[in-house]
Design an enzyme around this catalytic site. Structure first.
Site, PDB file in Angstrom:
ATOM      1  NE  ARG A 197     -42.273 -11.855 110.565  1.00 23.44           N
ATOM      2  CZ  ARG A 197     -43.181 -10.932 110.847  1.00 23.44           C
ATOM      3  NH1 ARG A 197     -42.956 -10.066 111.804  1.00 23.44           N
ATOM      4  NH2 ARG A 197     -44.305 -10.891 110.172  1.00 23.44           N
ATOM      5  CB  CYS A 231     -41.373 -17.713  99.646  1.00 24.36           C
ATOM      6  SG  CYS A 231     -41.892 -16.903 101.169  1.00 24.36           S
ATOM      7  CE1 TYR A 232     -40.019 -15.437 104.112  1.00 27.39           C
ATOM      8  CE2 TYR A 232     -41.235 -16.890 105.563  1.00 27.39           C
ATOM      9  CZ  TYR A 232     -41.081 -15.661 104.960  1.00 27.39           C
ATOM     10  OH  TYR A 232     -41.978 -14.655 105.204  1.00 27.39           O
ATOM     11  CG  HIS A 274     -45.199 -18.970  97.722  1.00 26.03           C
ATOM     12  ND1 HIS A 274     -46.174 -18.000  97.775  1.00 26.03           N
ATOM     13  CD2 HIS A 274     -44.599 -18.978  98.943  1.00 26.03           C
ATOM     14  CE1 HIS A 274     -46.166 -17.449  98.980  1.00 26.03           C
ATOM     15  NE2 HIS A 274     -45.231 -18.025  99.708  1.00 26.03           N
ATOM     16  CE  LYS A 314     -45.152 -14.392 111.478  1.00 23.90           C
ATOM     17  NZ  LYS A 314     -46.354 -13.563 111.634  1.00 23.90           N
ATOM     18  CG  HIS A 370     -38.615 -11.220 107.393  1.00 31.29           C
ATOM     19  ND1 HIS A 370     -38.450 -11.865 106.198  1.00 31.29           N
ATOM     20  CD2 HIS A 370     -39.844 -11.554 107.851  1.00 31.29           C
ATOM     21  CE1 HIS A 370     -39.553 -12.560 105.934  1.00 31.29           C
ATOM     22  NE2 HIS A 370     -40.410 -12.393 106.934  1.00 31.29           N
ATOM     23  CG  ASP A 430     -48.073 -17.546  95.073  1.00 29.98           C
ATOM     24  OD1 ASP A 430     -46.856 -17.416  94.859  1.00 29.98           O
ATOM     25  OD2 ASP A 430     -48.550 -17.620  96.225  1.00 29.98           O
ATOM     26  CG  ASP A 443     -43.919 -18.933 103.227  1.00 34.32           C
ATOM     27  OD1 ASP A 443     -43.790 -19.527 102.132  1.00 34.32           O
ATOM     28  OD2 ASP A 443     -44.477 -17.835 103.329  1.00 34.32           O
ATOM     29  CG  ASP A 467     -46.971 -20.386 102.988  1.00 35.35           C
ATOM     30  OD1 ASP A 467     -46.417 -21.209 103.714  1.00 35.35           O
ATOM     31  OD2 ASP A 467     -47.560 -19.375 103.436  1.00 35.35           O
TER      32      ASP A 467
HETATM   33  C1  FPP Z   1     -43.346 -10.706 106.253  1.00 32.46           C
HETATM   34  O1  FPP Z   1     -44.486 -11.240 105.738  1.00 32.46           O
HETATM   35  C2  FPP Z   1     -42.397 -10.400 105.134  1.00 32.46           C
HETATM   36  C3  FPP Z   1     -41.447  -9.455 105.219  1.00 32.46           C
HETATM   37  C4  FPP Z   1     -41.327  -8.628 106.434  1.00 32.46           C
HETATM   38  C5  FPP Z   1     -40.449  -9.218 104.116  1.00 32.46           C
HETATM   39  C6  FPP Z   1     -40.919  -9.458 102.709  1.00 32.46           C
HETATM   40  C7  FPP Z   1     -39.894  -9.106 101.697  1.00 32.46           C
HETATM   41  C8  FPP Z   1     -39.590  -9.909 100.669  1.00 32.46           C
HETATM   42  C9  FPP Z   1     -40.232 -11.228 100.528  1.00 32.46           C
HETATM   43  C10 FPP Z   1     -38.598  -9.618  99.592  1.00 32.46           C
HETATM   44  C11 FPP Z   1     -37.747  -8.396  99.641  1.00 32.46           C
HETATM   45  C12 FPP Z   1     -36.658  -8.460  98.648  1.00 32.46           C
HETATM   46  C13 FPP Z   1     -36.552  -7.803  97.457  1.00 32.46           C
HETATM   47  C14 FPP Z   1     -35.388  -8.071  96.606  1.00 32.46           C
HETATM   48  C15 FPP Z   1     -37.535  -6.830  96.963  1.00 32.46           C
HETATM   49  P1  FPP Z   1     -45.481 -12.120 106.633  1.00 32.46           P
HETATM   50  O2  FPP Z   1     -45.657 -11.479 107.973  1.00 32.46           O
HETATM   51  O3  FPP Z   1     -46.686 -12.339 105.808  1.00 32.46           O
HETATM   52  O4  FPP Z   1     -44.722 -13.490 106.734  1.00 32.46           O
HETATM   53  P2  FPP Z   1     -43.957 -14.211 107.953  1.00 32.46           P
HETATM   54  O5  FPP Z   1     -44.980 -14.564 108.977  1.00 32.46           O
HETATM   55  O6  FPP Z   1     -43.383 -15.431 107.319  1.00 32.46           O
HETATM   56  O7  FPP Z   1     -42.897 -13.273 108.471  1.00 32.46           O
HETATM   57 ZN    ZN Z   2     -44.159 -17.220 101.395  1.00 33.55          ZN
HETATM   58  K     K Z   3     -45.171 -15.826 105.121  1.00 28.65           K
END
Ligand code: FPP
Ligand code: ZN
Ligand code: K
Length: 487
Positions: free
Chosen positions: A342, A350-351, A412, A345, A294, A409, A348, A402
Protein backbone atom coordinates in the site's frame (compact mmCIF):
# COMPACT_ATOMS: atom_id res chain seq x y z
CA UNK A 1 34.25 -8.83 1.80
CA UNK A 2 32.94 -10.25 -1.42
CA UNK A 3 33.67 -13.91 -2.00
CA UNK A 4 31.55 -14.45 -5.05
CA UNK A 5 32.29 -16.92 -7.77
CA UNK A 6 31.84 -13.96 -10.08
CA UNK A 7 34.30 -11.04 -10.06
CA UNK A 8 33.43 -8.27 -7.62
CA UNK A 9 31.62 -5.14 -8.66
CA UNK A 10 33.84 -2.46 -10.19
CA UNK A 11 35.04 0.07 -7.65
CA UNK A 12 34.66 2.89 -10.09
CA UNK A 13 31.52 3.22 -12.13
CA UNK A 14 32.56 2.63 -15.73
CA UNK A 15 29.68 4.50 -17.29
CA UNK A 16 27.74 7.58 -16.43
CA UNK A 17 27.41 8.33 -12.74
CA UNK A 18 24.12 9.86 -11.79
CA UNK A 19 24.38 12.22 -8.86
CA UNK A 20 21.96 14.56 -7.22
CA UNK A 21 22.75 18.17 -6.43
CA UNK A 22 21.21 17.92 -3.03
CA UNK A 23 23.27 15.25 -1.32
CA UNK A 24 21.69 16.01 2.03
CA UNK A 25 18.52 14.32 0.82
CA UNK A 26 20.44 11.06 1.04
CA UNK A 27 21.82 11.71 4.48
CA UNK A 28 20.19 8.61 5.90
CA UNK A 29 21.39 6.39 3.09
CA UNK A 30 24.49 4.39 3.87
CA UNK A 31 27.47 6.03 2.19
CA UNK A 32 29.00 2.64 1.38
CA UNK A 33 26.36 2.01 -1.23
CA UNK A 34 27.95 1.98 -4.69
CA UNK A 35 26.83 5.03 -6.59
CA UNK A 36 26.42 3.49 -9.96
CA UNK A 37 27.28 0.27 -11.71
CA UNK A 38 25.43 0.84 -14.92
CA UNK A 39 26.80 -1.34 -17.66
CA UNK A 40 25.22 -2.10 -20.94
CA UNK A 41 25.71 -5.79 -21.67
CA UNK A 42 25.77 -5.07 -25.39
CA UNK A 43 28.41 -2.34 -25.26
CA UNK A 44 30.49 -3.91 -22.53
CA UNK A 45 33.80 -5.22 -23.73
CA UNK A 46 34.86 -5.92 -20.18
CA UNK A 47 33.84 -9.39 -19.12
CA UNK A 48 34.90 -8.65 -15.55
CA UNK A 49 31.78 -6.60 -15.22
CA UNK A 50 28.61 -7.66 -13.52
CA UNK A 51 25.66 -6.32 -15.41
CA UNK A 52 23.26 -4.54 -13.12
CA UNK A 53 21.28 -1.57 -14.33
CA UNK A 54 21.94 1.52 -12.21
CA UNK A 55 18.22 1.60 -11.44
CA UNK A 56 18.89 -1.26 -9.03
CA UNK A 57 22.15 0.00 -7.53
CA UNK A 58 21.35 3.58 -6.54
CA UNK A 59 19.00 5.30 -4.14
CA UNK A 60 15.98 6.79 -5.91
CA UNK A 61 16.76 9.93 -7.92
CA UNK A 62 13.81 11.78 -6.47
CA UNK A 63 13.66 12.07 -2.73
CA UNK A 64 10.90 13.88 -0.86
CA UNK A 65 12.66 16.34 1.48
CA UNK A 66 9.94 15.91 4.11
CA UNK A 67 11.40 13.61 6.79
CA UNK A 68 8.87 11.48 8.65
CA UNK A 69 9.02 8.15 10.46
CA UNK A 70 7.68 6.65 7.23
CA UNK A 71 10.41 8.19 5.07
CA UNK A 72 13.13 7.19 7.55
CA UNK A 73 12.14 3.54 7.59
CA UNK A 74 11.90 3.60 3.80
CA UNK A 75 15.45 5.04 3.58
CA UNK A 76 16.72 2.42 6.03
CA UNK A 77 15.11 -0.31 3.99
CA UNK A 78 16.74 0.94 0.79
CA UNK A 79 20.16 1.10 2.40
CA UNK A 80 19.73 -2.42 3.74
CA UNK A 81 18.57 -3.79 0.41
CA UNK A 82 21.06 -2.11 -1.96
CA UNK A 83 24.02 -4.33 -0.98
CA UNK A 84 21.84 -7.39 -1.62
CA UNK A 85 20.88 -6.13 -5.05
CA UNK A 86 24.57 -5.52 -5.82
CA UNK A 87 25.39 -9.07 -4.74
CA UNK A 88 27.85 -7.94 -2.09
CA UNK A 89 26.27 -9.47 1.00
CA UNK A 90 25.58 -13.13 0.49
CA UNK A 91 29.25 -14.01 0.35
CA UNK A 92 29.25 -17.71 1.15
CA UNK A 93 28.94 -21.03 -0.60
CA UNK A 94 25.17 -21.06 -0.42
CA UNK A 95 24.86 -18.50 -3.21
CA UNK A 96 26.30 -18.51 -6.70
CA UNK A 97 25.85 -15.42 -8.83
CA UNK A 98 25.54 -15.07 -12.58
CA UNK A 99 26.88 -12.28 -14.77
CA UNK A 100 23.80 -10.19 -13.95
CA UNK A 101 24.66 -10.22 -10.27
CA UNK A 102 21.66 -12.48 -9.60
CA UNK A 103 22.07 -15.54 -7.39
CA UNK A 104 20.59 -18.88 -8.32
CA UNK A 105 17.39 -20.17 -6.76
CA UNK A 106 18.24 -22.29 -3.72
CA UNK A 107 15.74 -24.85 -4.89
CA UNK A 108 16.83 -27.77 -2.69
CA UNK A 109 17.02 -25.59 0.43
CA UNK A 110 13.52 -24.23 -0.18
CA UNK A 111 12.16 -27.71 -0.88
CA UNK A 112 13.66 -28.96 2.38
CA UNK A 113 12.26 -26.00 4.29
CA UNK A 114 8.74 -26.62 2.98
CA UNK A 115 8.85 -30.39 3.61
CA UNK A 116 10.09 -29.63 7.13
CA UNK A 117 7.30 -27.12 7.68
CA UNK A 118 4.75 -29.74 6.62
CA UNK A 119 6.45 -32.41 8.69
CA UNK A 120 5.92 -30.37 11.83
CA UNK A 121 2.20 -30.71 11.28
CA UNK A 122 0.75 -33.65 13.13
CA UNK A 123 -0.86 -35.00 9.97
CA UNK A 124 -4.11 -36.69 10.81
CA UNK A 125 -4.39 -35.25 14.29
CA UNK A 126 -6.61 -32.40 15.28
CA UNK A 127 -4.70 -29.22 15.90
CA UNK A 128 -5.59 -26.12 17.86
CA UNK A 129 -3.86 -23.75 15.47
CA UNK A 130 -6.42 -22.02 13.25
CA UNK A 131 -3.89 -21.43 10.48
CA UNK A 132 -3.18 -25.12 9.95
CA UNK A 133 -5.11 -25.27 6.66
CA UNK A 134 -3.10 -22.31 5.46
CA UNK A 135 0.16 -24.11 6.29
CA UNK A 136 -0.98 -27.08 4.25
CA UNK A 137 -1.80 -24.87 1.31
CA UNK A 138 1.32 -22.67 1.50
CA UNK A 139 3.70 -25.61 1.76
CA UNK A 140 2.03 -27.77 -0.88
CA UNK A 141 1.68 -24.92 -3.33
CA UNK A 142 5.31 -23.91 -2.77
CA UNK A 143 6.52 -27.47 -3.25
CA UNK A 144 4.48 -27.83 -6.44
CA UNK A 145 6.02 -24.65 -7.87
CA UNK A 146 9.47 -26.03 -7.01
CA UNK A 147 8.68 -29.17 -9.00
CA UNK A 148 8.10 -31.59 -6.13
CA UNK A 149 5.72 -34.52 -6.32
CA UNK A 150 3.31 -33.96 -3.42
CA UNK A 151 1.06 -36.98 -3.91
CA UNK A 152 2.70 -38.63 -0.89
CA UNK A 153 0.75 -36.16 1.27
CA UNK A 154 -2.64 -37.34 -0.05
CA UNK A 155 -3.56 -39.38 3.02
CA UNK A 156 -2.50 -36.85 5.61
CA UNK A 157 -4.23 -33.98 3.79
CA UNK A 158 -7.37 -36.06 3.43
CA UNK A 159 -7.45 -36.98 7.14
CA UNK A 160 -6.61 -33.46 8.23
CA UNK A 161 -9.43 -32.13 6.02
CA UNK A 162 -11.85 -34.69 7.47
CA UNK A 163 -11.03 -33.57 11.02
CA UNK A 164 -11.67 -29.92 10.15
CA UNK A 165 -15.00 -30.23 8.38
CA UNK A 166 -18.18 -29.15 10.13
CA UNK A 167 -21.48 -30.97 9.48
CA UNK A 168 -23.06 -27.52 9.02
CA UNK A 169 -20.75 -26.96 6.03
CA UNK A 170 -17.24 -25.69 5.45
CA UNK A 171 -13.94 -26.23 7.19
CA UNK A 172 -12.65 -24.65 10.37
CA UNK A 173 -9.02 -24.05 11.26
CA UNK A 174 -9.01 -27.24 13.29
CA UNK A 175 -11.37 -29.79 14.74
CA UNK A 176 -14.29 -28.15 16.52
CA UNK A 177 -13.54 -24.69 15.12
CA UNK A 178 -16.09 -22.53 13.36
CA UNK A 179 -16.09 -22.81 9.58
CA UNK A 180 -14.44 -19.84 7.88
CA UNK A 181 -14.21 -19.01 4.17
CA UNK A 182 -10.43 -18.54 4.31
CA UNK A 183 -9.71 -21.91 5.98
CA UNK A 184 -12.24 -23.61 3.69
CA UNK A 185 -10.51 -22.09 0.67
CA UNK A 186 -7.12 -23.30 1.94
CA UNK A 187 -8.32 -26.86 2.67
CA UNK A 188 -9.96 -27.19 -0.75
CA UNK A 189 -6.85 -25.90 -2.52
CA UNK A 190 -4.69 -28.34 -0.51
CA UNK A 191 -6.97 -31.23 -1.51
CA UNK A 192 -6.79 -30.10 -5.14
CA UNK A 193 -2.99 -29.88 -5.12
CA UNK A 194 -2.42 -33.39 -3.76
CA UNK A 195 -5.29 -34.68 -5.88
CA UNK A 196 -7.09 -37.99 -5.54
CA UNK A 197 -10.79 -38.78 -5.53
CA UNK A 198 -10.78 -40.07 -1.95
CA UNK A 199 -9.73 -36.64 -0.78
CA UNK A 200 -12.30 -34.90 -2.99
CA UNK A 201 -14.99 -37.18 -1.57
CA UNK A 202 -14.30 -35.90 1.94
CA UNK A 203 -15.92 -32.58 0.95
CA UNK A 204 -19.60 -32.42 1.87
CA UNK A 205 -20.68 -30.29 -1.10
CA UNK A 206 -24.33 -30.09 -0.15
CA UNK A 207 -23.53 -28.74 3.32
CA UNK A 208 -20.96 -26.41 1.73
CA UNK A 209 -23.58 -25.02 -0.65
CA UNK A 210 -26.05 -24.41 2.19
CA UNK A 211 -23.37 -22.76 4.32
CA UNK A 212 -22.32 -20.45 1.47
CA UNK A 213 -25.98 -19.42 1.15
CA UNK A 214 -25.99 -18.48 4.84
CA UNK A 215 -22.90 -16.28 4.31
CA UNK A 216 -24.29 -14.54 1.21
CA UNK A 217 -25.52 -11.01 1.85
CA UNK A 218 -28.11 -8.87 0.08
CA UNK A 219 -25.46 -6.37 -1.06
CA UNK A 220 -23.71 -9.12 -3.06
CA UNK A 221 -20.82 -9.82 -0.67
CA UNK A 222 -20.10 -12.69 1.71
CA UNK A 223 -19.46 -12.84 5.43
CA UNK A 224 -16.25 -14.78 6.10
CA UNK A 225 -18.03 -16.83 8.77
CA UNK A 226 -21.54 -16.80 10.24
CA UNK A 227 -21.98 -13.48 12.01
CA UNK A 228 -18.45 -12.44 11.00
CA UNK A 229 -17.18 -9.58 8.89
CA UNK A 230 -18.10 -9.14 5.26
CA UNK A 231 -15.11 -8.44 3.04
CA UNK A 232 -13.59 -9.00 -0.37
CA UNK A 233 -11.59 -12.02 0.80
CA UNK A 234 -14.96 -13.62 1.39
CA UNK A 235 -16.09 -12.86 -2.17
CA UNK A 236 -12.89 -14.25 -3.72
CA UNK A 237 -12.79 -17.39 -1.55
CA UNK A 238 -16.49 -18.07 -2.19
CA UNK A 239 -16.03 -17.69 -5.97
CA UNK A 240 -13.06 -20.08 -5.88
CA UNK A 241 -14.98 -22.65 -3.82
CA UNK A 242 -18.16 -22.44 -5.93
CA UNK A 243 -16.33 -22.86 -9.23
CA UNK A 244 -13.88 -25.57 -8.11
CA UNK A 245 -16.65 -27.66 -6.56
CA UNK A 246 -19.13 -26.89 -9.37
CA UNK A 247 -21.81 -25.94 -6.83
CA UNK A 248 -25.33 -24.87 -7.78
CA UNK A 249 -25.92 -21.13 -7.42
CA UNK A 250 -29.48 -21.13 -6.05
CA UNK A 251 -30.27 -19.60 -2.69
CA UNK A 252 -32.73 -21.14 -0.26
CA UNK A 253 -35.00 -19.11 2.07
CA UNK A 254 -32.43 -19.67 4.87
CA UNK A 255 -30.06 -17.26 3.10
CA UNK A 256 -30.05 -13.62 4.30
CA UNK A 257 -29.76 -12.72 0.60
CA UNK A 258 -32.85 -14.69 -0.42
CA UNK A 259 -35.38 -12.45 -2.08
CA UNK A 260 -38.77 -14.04 -2.78
CA UNK A 261 -39.61 -11.27 -5.24
CA UNK A 262 -36.37 -11.88 -7.18
CA UNK A 263 -35.73 -15.63 -7.28
CA UNK A 264 -32.98 -15.08 -9.85
CA UNK A 265 -30.74 -13.47 -7.20
CA UNK A 266 -28.15 -16.21 -6.55
CA UNK A 267 -24.78 -16.89 -4.90
CA UNK A 268 -22.88 -14.90 -7.52
CA UNK A 269 -25.40 -12.08 -8.00
CA UNK A 270 -24.24 -8.65 -6.95
CA UNK A 271 -20.65 -9.82 -6.37
CA UNK A 272 -19.30 -7.49 -9.06
CA UNK A 273 -21.22 -4.58 -7.51
CA UNK A 274 -19.70 -5.40 -4.15
CA UNK A 275 -16.20 -5.48 -5.71
CA UNK A 276 -16.90 -2.16 -7.45
CA UNK A 277 -17.68 -0.54 -4.10
CA UNK A 278 -14.28 -1.67 -2.77
CA UNK A 279 -12.30 0.46 -5.26
CA UNK A 280 -10.98 3.51 -3.43
CA UNK A 281 -10.11 7.09 -4.42
CA UNK A 282 -6.51 5.91 -4.86
CA UNK A 283 -7.51 3.43 -7.56
CA UNK A 284 -6.62 0.36 -5.49
CA UNK A 285 -8.99 -2.03 -3.74
CA UNK A 286 -9.85 -2.16 -0.04
CA UNK A 287 -11.08 -5.02 2.12
CA UNK A 288 -14.60 -3.57 2.16
CA UNK A 289 -16.17 -0.33 0.97
CA UNK A 290 -14.54 2.77 2.55
CA UNK A 291 -11.34 1.13 3.83
CA UNK A 292 -7.69 1.53 2.72
CA UNK A 293 -6.51 0.13 -0.60
CA UNK A 294 -4.18 -2.87 -0.20
CA UNK A 295 -2.54 -5.17 -2.74
CA UNK A 296 -3.91 -8.36 -1.21
CA UNK A 297 -7.42 -7.09 -1.86
CA UNK A 298 -6.59 -6.05 -5.42
CA UNK A 299 -5.77 -9.67 -6.15
CA UNK A 300 -8.99 -10.83 -4.45
CA UNK A 301 -11.00 -8.36 -6.55
CA UNK A 302 -9.41 -9.29 -9.88
CA UNK A 303 -9.43 -13.02 -9.12
CA UNK A 304 -13.07 -12.89 -8.13
CA UNK A 305 -14.08 -10.93 -11.23
CA UNK A 306 -12.12 -13.37 -13.41
CA UNK A 307 -14.33 -16.18 -12.10
CA UNK A 308 -17.62 -14.35 -12.70
CA UNK A 309 -17.10 -14.29 -16.45
CA UNK A 310 -14.48 -13.33 -18.97
CA UNK A 311 -12.03 -10.91 -17.30
CA UNK A 312 -11.99 -8.87 -20.52
CA UNK A 313 -15.67 -8.14 -19.79
CA UNK A 314 -16.03 -8.30 -16.00
CA UNK A 315 -12.93 -6.29 -15.04
CA UNK A 316 -13.35 -3.20 -17.27
CA UNK A 317 -17.09 -3.10 -16.66
CA UNK A 318 -16.66 -3.20 -12.87
CA UNK A 319 -13.51 -1.26 -12.08
CA UNK A 320 -11.84 1.95 -13.15
CA UNK A 321 -9.01 0.08 -14.87
CA UNK A 322 -6.68 3.03 -15.61
CA UNK A 323 -6.68 4.16 -11.98
CA UNK A 324 -6.25 0.58 -10.72
CA UNK A 325 -3.34 0.00 -13.10
CA UNK A 326 -1.76 3.28 -12.00
CA UNK A 327 -2.09 2.25 -8.35
CA UNK A 328 -0.69 -1.25 -9.04
CA UNK A 329 2.26 0.23 -10.96
CA UNK A 330 3.00 2.54 -8.03
CA UNK A 331 3.46 -0.53 -5.85
CA UNK A 332 6.74 -1.44 -7.60
CA UNK A 333 9.67 0.45 -6.13
CA UNK A 334 13.18 1.22 -7.36
CA UNK A 335 15.84 0.38 -6.48
CA UNK A 336 14.16 -2.45 -4.56
CA UNK A 337 12.37 -3.96 -7.57
CA UNK A 338 9.75 -5.62 -5.36
CA UNK A 339 6.25 -4.48 -4.53
CA UNK A 340 4.73 -2.76 -1.52
CA UNK A 341 1.22 -3.58 -0.32
CA UNK A 342 0.00 0.00 0.00
CA UNK A 343 0.93 3.64 -0.39
CA UNK A 344 3.90 4.78 1.72
CA UNK A 345 4.67 1.27 2.99
CA UNK A 346 7.70 -0.96 2.46
CA UNK A 347 8.39 -3.63 -0.16
CA UNK A 348 7.64 -7.13 1.03
CA UNK A 349 8.24 -10.41 -0.83
CA UNK A 350 4.67 -11.64 -0.36
CA UNK A 351 3.37 -8.78 -2.51
CA UNK A 352 5.30 -10.35 -5.38
CA UNK A 353 2.17 -12.46 -5.52
CA UNK A 354 -0.63 -10.25 -4.19
CA UNK A 355 0.36 -7.38 -6.48
CA UNK A 356 2.40 -9.25 -9.12
CA UNK A 357 -0.35 -11.75 -9.85
CA UNK A 358 -2.73 -8.87 -10.59
CA UNK A 359 -0.83 -8.17 -13.81
CA UNK A 360 -1.74 -11.34 -15.74
CA UNK A 361 -5.38 -10.67 -14.85
CA UNK A 362 -5.07 -7.03 -15.96
CA UNK A 363 -3.47 -8.24 -19.19
CA UNK A 364 -6.38 -10.59 -19.73
CA UNK A 365 -8.75 -7.69 -19.07
CA UNK A 366 -6.96 -5.58 -21.68
CA UNK A 367 -6.79 -8.15 -24.44
CA UNK A 368 -10.01 -8.64 -26.32
CA UNK A 369 -8.29 -11.20 -28.54
CA UNK A 370 -5.86 -13.98 -27.70
CA UNK A 371 -2.96 -11.83 -28.89
CA UNK A 372 -0.45 -11.73 -26.05
CA UNK A 373 0.47 -8.38 -24.51
CA UNK A 374 4.19 -8.47 -25.22
CA UNK A 375 5.20 -5.36 -23.34
CA UNK A 376 5.26 -6.16 -19.66
CA UNK A 377 3.10 -3.91 -17.50
CA UNK A 378 5.66 -4.15 -14.68
CA UNK A 379 9.41 -4.68 -14.42
CA UNK A 380 9.87 -8.44 -14.40
CA UNK A 381 13.61 -7.90 -14.06
CA UNK A 382 13.09 -5.78 -10.94
CA UNK A 383 10.76 -8.31 -9.38
CA UNK A 384 13.07 -11.26 -10.14
CA UNK A 385 16.08 -9.37 -8.79
CA UNK A 386 14.23 -8.50 -5.58
CA UNK A 387 13.14 -12.10 -5.08
CA UNK A 388 16.38 -13.89 -5.89
CA UNK A 389 18.71 -11.33 -4.28
CA UNK A 390 16.69 -10.28 -1.25
CA UNK A 391 14.04 -12.87 -0.42
CA UNK A 392 16.05 -16.10 -0.15
CA UNK A 393 17.04 -17.20 3.33
CA UNK A 394 20.83 -16.99 3.69
CA UNK A 395 21.36 -19.99 5.95
CA UNK A 396 20.91 -23.74 5.77
CA UNK A 397 17.30 -23.19 6.87
CA UNK A 398 16.12 -22.25 3.37
CA UNK A 399 12.70 -20.80 2.61
CA UNK A 400 11.73 -17.35 1.39
CA UNK A 401 11.06 -14.14 3.26
CA UNK A 402 9.60 -10.65 3.31
CA UNK A 403 12.98 -8.84 3.08
CA UNK A 404 16.56 -9.08 4.38
CA UNK A 405 16.59 -9.29 8.16
CA UNK A 406 13.31 -11.23 8.33
CA UNK A 407 12.96 -14.97 8.92
CA UNK A 408 11.68 -17.20 6.14
CA UNK A 409 8.25 -18.73 6.68
CA UNK A 410 5.76 -20.88 4.80
CA UNK A 411 3.47 -17.95 3.92
CA UNK A 412 6.27 -15.92 2.32
CA UNK A 413 7.75 -19.02 0.68
CA UNK A 414 4.44 -19.68 -1.08
CA UNK A 415 3.73 -16.14 -2.20
CA UNK A 416 7.30 -15.19 -3.09
CA UNK A 417 7.50 -18.27 -5.31
CA UNK A 418 4.14 -17.49 -6.84
CA UNK A 419 5.39 -13.97 -7.61
CA UNK A 420 8.57 -15.44 -9.09
CA UNK A 421 6.41 -17.62 -11.29
CA UNK A 422 4.45 -14.55 -12.44
CA UNK A 423 7.72 -12.80 -13.31
CA UNK A 424 8.97 -15.77 -15.31
CA UNK A 425 5.80 -16.56 -17.28
CA UNK A 426 3.28 -15.02 -19.59
CA UNK A 427 -0.38 -15.93 -19.45
CA UNK A 428 -2.78 -15.82 -22.35
CA UNK A 429 -6.49 -16.38 -21.91
CA UNK A 430 -8.13 -18.03 -24.86
CA UNK A 431 -11.23 -16.04 -24.28
CA UNK A 432 -14.29 -17.85 -25.38
CA UNK A 433 -16.83 -16.44 -22.95
CA UNK A 434 -20.05 -18.39 -23.02
CA UNK A 435 -21.75 -15.91 -20.71
CA UNK A 436 -22.21 -18.58 -18.02
CA UNK A 437 -19.41 -17.45 -15.75
CA UNK A 438 -17.16 -20.14 -17.14
CA UNK A 439 -13.59 -19.12 -17.64
CA UNK A 440 -11.81 -19.56 -20.94
CA UNK A 441 -8.65 -21.61 -21.31
CA UNK A 442 -5.63 -20.06 -19.62
CA UNK A 443 -2.40 -20.84 -21.43
CA UNK A 444 1.07 -20.24 -20.10
CA UNK A 445 4.39 -19.65 -21.83
CA UNK A 446 7.82 -18.85 -20.45
CA UNK A 447 8.29 -15.06 -20.70
CA UNK A 448 11.23 -14.58 -23.06
CA UNK A 449 11.14 -10.90 -23.97
CA UNK A 450 13.95 -8.60 -22.86
CA UNK A 451 16.76 -9.44 -20.48
CA UNK A 452 16.64 -12.85 -18.77
CA UNK A 453 18.62 -12.15 -15.63
CA UNK A 454 18.01 -15.57 -14.07
CA UNK A 455 19.39 -19.00 -15.00
CA UNK A 456 17.14 -21.10 -17.23
CA UNK A 457 17.23 -23.94 -14.71
CA UNK A 458 15.80 -21.64 -12.05
CA UNK A 459 12.44 -21.22 -13.73
CA UNK A 460 9.71 -22.34 -11.32
CA UNK A 461 6.49 -24.05 -12.35
CA UNK A 462 3.52 -21.90 -13.22
CA UNK A 463 0.38 -21.87 -11.12
CA UNK A 464 -3.09 -20.95 -12.35
CA UNK A 465 -3.41 -17.14 -12.31
CA UNK A 466 -6.71 -17.16 -10.42
CA UNK A 467 -6.63 -20.31 -8.24
CA UNK A 468 -2.87 -20.14 -7.47
CA UNK A 469 -2.44 -23.92 -7.67
CA UNK A 470 -1.12 -25.95 -10.62
CA UNK A 471 -3.43 -25.89 -13.62
CA UNK A 472 -3.60 -29.68 -13.56
CA UNK A 473 -4.93 -29.49 -10.00
CA UNK A 474 -7.66 -27.07 -11.11
CA UNK A 475 -8.62 -29.35 -14.00
CA UNK A 476 -8.56 -32.43 -11.78
CA UNK A 477 -10.92 -31.08 -9.15
CA UNK A 478 -13.26 -29.21 -11.50
CA UNK A 479 -13.43 -32.15 -13.86
CA UNK A 480 -14.23 -34.57 -11.06
CA UNK A 481 -17.14 -32.58 -9.66
CA UNK A 482 -18.49 -31.57 -13.04
CA UNK A 483 -18.62 -35.22 -14.09
CA UNK A 484 -20.19 -36.18 -10.78
CA UNK A 485 -22.97 -33.62 -11.17
CA UNK A 486 -25.41 -33.18 -8.25
CA UNK A 487 -24.71 -33.90 -4.60
C1 FPP B 1 -1.43 -5.42 6.12
O1 FPP B 1 -0.43 -5.96 6.87
C2 FPP B 1 -2.13 -6.52 5.38
C3 FPP B 1 -3.41 -6.42 4.97
C4 FPP B 1 -4.20 -5.22 5.29
C5 FPP B 1 -4.08 -7.50 4.16
C6 FPP B 1 -3.64 -8.92 4.43
C7 FPP B 1 -4.43 -9.91 3.65
C8 FPP B 1 -3.85 -10.92 2.98
C9 FPP B 1 -2.38 -11.05 2.94
C10 FPP B 1 -4.56 -11.97 2.20
C11 FPP B 1 -6.04 -11.92 2.01
C12 FPP B 1 -6.48 -12.88 0.98
C13 FPP B 1 -7.11 -14.08 1.15
C14 FPP B 1 -7.41 -14.90 -0.03
C15 FPP B 1 -7.52 -14.62 2.46
P1 FPP B 1 0.81 -5.07 7.37
O2 FPP B 1 0.32 -3.75 7.86
O3 FPP B 1 1.56 -5.93 8.31
O4 FPP B 1 1.68 -4.93 6.07
P2 FPP B 1 1.96 -3.68 5.10
O5 FPP B 1 2.75 -2.68 5.87
O6 FPP B 1 2.78 -4.28 4.01
O7 FPP B 1 0.64 -3.15 4.60
ZN1 ZN C 1 4.74 -10.19 3.69
K1 K D 1 3.96 -6.52 5.34
Amino acid sequence: MSNLSQPPLPQEPDLEVVTDDNDSDYSSIDSEIPLSTTTNPLSSSNNNTIMIDSLFTNPPLLHDPLITSTSLIQDETVSEILPYLSGTTQDHELFTYNEFGVPSLRREAHINFLHMSLGRLPGRFVAADASRPWFLYWCLSGLAMLGEDVTKYRDSVKETARSMQNPTGGFGGGGGQLSHLATTYAVILALAIVGGEEGFEVIDRKAMWKWLGELKQKDGGFEVCRGGEEDIRGAYCAAVIITLLDLPLDLTPESPAYNPSDPSFNLLSGVADYVRRCQTYEGGISSSPSAEAHGAYAFCALGCLSLLGSPSVTIPSTLNLPSLLSWLSSRQYAPEGGFSGRTNKLVDGCYSHWVGACFPLIEAALSSSSTPVNDSLFSREGLIRYILNCCQDETKRGGLRDKPGKMSDAYHSCYVLSGLSVGMHQWVLDDDDDGKGEEGEWMVLPYLEGEQVFEAGDRVRAVHPVYVIPQAAVRGMKGYFRAKGGF
